[in-house]
Design a protein around this motif. Structure first.
Motif, mmCIF file in Angstrom:
data_model
loop_
_atom_site.group_PDB
_atom_site.id
_atom_site.type_symbol
_atom_site.label_atom_id
_atom_site.label_comp_id
_atom_site.label_asym_id
_atom_site.label_seq_id
_atom_site.Cartn_x
_atom_site.Cartn_y
_atom_site.Cartn_z
ATOM 1 N N VAL A 93 0.838 -1.210 0.113
ATOM 2 C CA VAL A 93 0.102 -0.079 -0.037
ATOM 3 C C VAL A 93 0.893 1.115 -0.109
ATOM 4 C CG1 VAL A 93 -1.693 1.304 1.260
ATOM 5 C CG2 VAL A 93 -1.946 -1.225 1.199
ATOM 6 N N ILE A 94 1.902 1.351 0.873
ATOM 7 C CA ILE A 94 2.670 2.515 1.010
ATOM 8 C C ILE A 94 3.461 2.672 -0.356
ATOM 9 C CG2 ILE A 94 4.570 3.536 2.327
ATOM 10 C CD1 ILE A 94 3.767 2.099 4.743
ATOM 11 N N ARG A 95 4.067 1.527 -0.745
ATOM 12 C CA ARG A 95 4.813 1.658 -1.898
ATOM 13 C C ARG A 95 3.828 2.370 -3.298
ATOM 14 N NH1 ARG A 95 7.694 -3.570 -5.230
ATOM 15 N NH2 ARG A 95 8.784 -2.062 -6.853
ATOM 16 N N CYS A 96 2.844 1.555 -3.240
ATOM 17 C CA CYS A 96 1.886 2.302 -4.493
ATOM 18 C C CYS A 96 1.555 3.646 -4.308
ATOM 19 C CB CYS A 96 0.588 1.380 -4.640
ATOM 20 S SG CYS A 96 0.934 -0.238 -5.137
ATOM 21 N N ALA A 97 1.200 4.203 -3.182
ATOM 22 C CA ALA A 97 0.897 5.478 -2.708
ATOM 23 C C ALA A 97 2.007 6.318 -2.909
ATOM 24 C CB ALA A 97 0.141 5.380 -1.378
ATOM 25 N N LEU A 129 -0.972 -6.966 -7.053
ATOM 26 C CA LEU A 129 -0.646 -8.138 -7.092
ATOM 27 C C LEU A 129 0.721 -8.721 -6.873
ATOM 28 C CD1 LEU A 129 -1.654 -11.078 -6.482
ATOM 29 C CD2 LEU A 129 -2.152 -11.349 -9.028
ATOM 30 N N PRO A 130 1.483 -8.268 -8.198
ATOM 31 C CA PRO A 130 2.766 -8.768 -7.818
ATOM 32 C C PRO A 130 3.771 -8.084 -6.688
ATOM 33 C CG PRO A 130 2.563 -7.314 -9.824
ATOM 34 C CD PRO A 130 1.092 -7.781 -9.223
ATOM 35 N N PHE A 131 3.265 -6.866 -6.354
ATOM 36 C CA PHE A 131 4.159 -6.039 -5.393
ATOM 37 C C PHE A 131 3.654 -6.853 -4.112
ATOM 38 C CE2 PHE A 131 4.109 -1.509 -7.024
ATOM 39 C CZ PHE A 131 5.049 -1.869 -8.263
ATOM 40 N N LEU A 132 2.680 -7.271 -3.875
ATOM 41 C CA LEU A 132 2.312 -8.187 -2.712
ATOM 42 C C LEU A 132 2.951 -9.523 -2.557
ATOM 43 C CD1 LEU A 132 0.654 -8.349 -0.092
ATOM 44 C CD2 LEU A 132 -1.159 -9.346 -1.453
ATOM 45 N N LEU A 133 2.991 -10.199 -3.723
ATOM 46 C CA LEU A 133 3.549 -11.610 -3.930
ATOM 47 C C LEU A 133 5.297 -11.310 -3.758
ATOM 48 C CD1 LEU A 133 1.682 -12.820 -6.942
ATOM 49 C CD2 LEU A 133 1.559 -13.641 -4.365
ATOM 50 N N SER A 174 -4.949 -2.097 -3.439
ATOM 51 C CA SER A 174 -4.351 -2.743 -2.100
ATOM 52 C C SER A 174 -5.056 -2.258 -0.941
ATOM 53 C CB SER A 174 -2.433 -2.458 -2.323
ATOM 54 O OG SER A 174 -2.692 -1.101 -2.248
ATOM 55 N N ALA A 175 -5.212 -0.964 -0.761
ATOM 56 C CA ALA A 175 -5.883 -0.392 0.327
ATOM 57 C C ALA A 175 -7.110 -1.029 0.744
ATOM 58 C CB ALA A 175 -6.151 0.957 0.233
#
Length: 301
Positions: free
Chosen positions: A30-34, A71-75, A187-188
């Protein structure tokens, strides 16, 4: 090129430091995307670029944001809970192999030459060498599978984006800003299902995720776009071959990760295989941010 390779290749290091410092995979995502979206929004606004306004484009952006960012960031973050950052970088380099495999399966890649077929087989052989399922210490756990799934997700995203987003009138910077904005929202939405309490993230973890979001996800897109404009897509694509090397080197130097011969040999096979399959088109995938185009020369990490 050196700065770009360092910023992109270091993404796996920052993920590992953030995890070790107490942040969960979901919070990192979440933080990375934001932060990446915030950087791109500022850059797009300063360049006079407007976000898309039609619902159809936003609908495609939501799908792209899921497959290419959220999805890939989380994975990747889930995978690095149990797998070294250097190995994560090596497995990320398999993305072009999955792109070609998806293209062959869907019929969009016709007339596969013997050289490209050999590259595909060689690259997947390198992946098997990295996993080493025949060894007791091989990568057979959920973390390694999550990393591989992230690479497949990137490949699926490229196929989708090539069909539905490439060629839109919206400027690339604004399109990528919108995509990361959508990824932030997606993601949020998962936050209620994530951990409700943190174990008190360290200052190292906070610094790592800020660097990952601002530089490894936002600034790198701008640098990559400039590199394409100044030097051309071929030069920009060549950065991709440096990323797994950077991630393995940083993991060994900063985190004291053991660089085994098996992983290095597997990574070499993957890179040679990717080179054979891609020819003059592009290079390995990057670990990083919004990818406005499916070619590596136009991706963010």
């Amino acid at each position: 090129m050196a700065v770009l390779a360092l910023l992109w290749g270091s993404g796996f290091l920052w993920i590992k430091l953030a995890l070790d410092g107490g942040l969960s995979p979901l919070h990192i995502t979440v933080i990375r995307c934001a932060l990446g979206a915030a950087v791109l929004l500022v850059l797009a606004r300063s360049g006079g670029q407007r976000l898309p306004r039609d619902r159809r484009t936003w609908g495609h952006l939501v799908v792209a944001a899921l497959l290419c960012n959220a999805l890939p960031f989380l994975l990747f973050s889930i995978g690095e809970q149990s797998v070294d950052s250097g190995v994560a970088g090596a497995l990320n380099a398999t993305t072009p192999l999955w792109s070609l495999a998806i293209g062959v399966a869907s019929g969009s890649e016709r007339g596969l030459s013997p050289v490209r077929l050999a590259g595909l087989l060689l690259g997947f052989a390198g992946t098997v060498v990295i996993f080493a399922p025949w060894q007791q210490g091989g990568l057979t756990g959920r973390g390694a599978l999550a990393l591989l799934a992230a690479a497949v997700s990137y490949a699926a995203a490229f196929a989708y984006m090539a069909r539905h987003l490439i060629g839109r009138r919206t400027a690339p910077l604004a399109l990528s800003a919108a995509q990361l904005l959508a990824a932030t929202g997606l993601s949020a939405l998962a936050l209620p299902a994530g951990p409700t309490t943190l174990s008190g993230p360290t200052w190292t973890a906070v610094a790592a995720v800020v660097i990952l979001g601002v530089f490894g996800t936002g600034i790198t897109f701008h640098l990559n776009s400039r590199l394409i404009a100044d030097e051309g897509p071929t030069t920009a694509a060549s950065v991709g071959y440096l990323l797994p090397v950077v991630s393995v080197a940083l993991g060994a130097i900063v985190l004291d990760e053991r660089v085994g011969v098996r992983v290095v040999a597997g990574m070499a096979l993957v890179l040679v295989g990717v080179g054979l399959t891609r020819g003059q088109s592009s290079g390995p995938a990057r670990s990083g941010a919004a990818r406005p185009q499916p070619s590596p020369g136009a991706r963010i990490g």
